[in-house]
Scaffold this active site. Structure first.
Site, mmCIF file in Angstrom:
data_model
loop_
_atom_site.group_PDB
_atom_site.id
_atom_site.type_symbol
_atom_site.label_atom_id
_atom_site.label_comp_id
_atom_site.label_asym_id
_atom_site.label_seq_id
_atom_site.Cartn_x
_atom_site.Cartn_y
_atom_site.Cartn_z
ATOM 1 N N LYS A 122 2.805 -5.676 2.212
ATOM 2 C CA LYS A 122 4.047 -4.915 2.379
ATOM 3 C C LYS A 122 4.635 -5.120 3.768
ATOM 4 C CE LYS A 122 4.688 -1.026 4.066
ATOM 5 N NZ LYS A 122 4.635 0.380 4.530
ATOM 6 N N ASP A 140 6.729 -0.433 -1.128
ATOM 7 C CA ASP A 140 6.136 0.762 -0.526
ATOM 8 C C ASP A 140 6.038 1.839 -1.600
ATOM 9 O OD1 ASP A 140 8.709 1.659 -0.913
ATOM 10 O OD2 ASP A 140 9.058 2.249 1.159
#
Length: 228
Positions: A122, A140
């Protein structure tokens, strides 16, 4: 009965109309500052991270600025954030690697970024997309939740959600779609008490349709049969 096909184009068009100016809400002036801010953002709000980094980046805005800090000194700068001890350790080690291996520059590939302590898929996607303009979808907690609710993805695995989104969303829209989904998740489709009643995606959303059916079934009066 087969489920209706997810209207990906219509969803993306609606999100773009809702949030034409959607952008990364972490404050940064360089790829390095974005990298550090994103490491700090784990289990923290962007607002809180910005409050911490604003004074910190005045004097600590290059990897070499961190080389002579002790972990205790690093902790003092970020102790207002969750997991600050572990983040301090990772940041100091990341800065050392950047200085020694990359001449103080933040690398531009997933493989190189994910070798840095505290940097996962991420974080790498956030840096590549926002700092270098490389198309990416950073999954996320907001993107994960919203993608599953809307039916853009269906998985309880973060990496699989990213793969499904990359397959369904045109590559040239990956970075923008990432921001649209985050803004939508923060402003309308919250984890608790999502605002389905005012959501412009309600008619296209599998989650909203399922919740509406549940509510309707609860309101339906029970039928009774008279015994003869």
């Amino acid at each position: 009965m087969a489920q209706r096909k997810v209207p990906v184009t219509e969803i993306l068009d609606t999100l773009q109309q809702l949030y034409p100016d959607a952008h990364c809400e972490l404050n940064y002036r360089s790829p390095f500052e974005l990298l550090i801010a994103t490491i700090l953002s784990a289990q923290c709000t962007d607002k809180r991270v910005n409050e911490i980094t604003a004074p910190m980046f005045e004097s600590l805005n290059e990897p070499e600025h961190y080389l002579h800090l002790t972990q205790e000194e690093m902790e003092e700068h970020i102790k207002g954030l969750g997991l600050y001890k572990n983040k301090s350790k990772n940041i100091l080690e990341t800065c050392r690697i950047l200085f020694e291996k990359y001449n103080g520059e933040v690398p531009q590939t997933h493989a190189q970024l994910e070798e840095l302590p505290g940097v996962g898929r991420k974080t790498a996607n956030v840096v590549l997309s926002n700092a270098y303009g490389i198309p990416a979808i950073a999954v996320d907690t907001h993107v994960f939740r919203v993608a599953n609710r809307l039916g853009l993805a269906k998985s309880d695995n973060v990496d699989e959600v990213e793969r499904q989104l990359m397959k369904r969303i045109p590559r040239e829209k990956w970075s923008d779609a990432h921001h649209w989904l985050i803004w939508y998740g923060r402003r309308i489709c919250s984890a608790r008490n999502p605002q389905c009643g005012v959501c412009p995606l309600q008619s296209m959303c599998r989650f909203a349709q399922t919740e509406a059916k549940k509510a309707a079934s609860k309101k339906k009066p029970k039928t009774t049969t008279n015994s003869s």
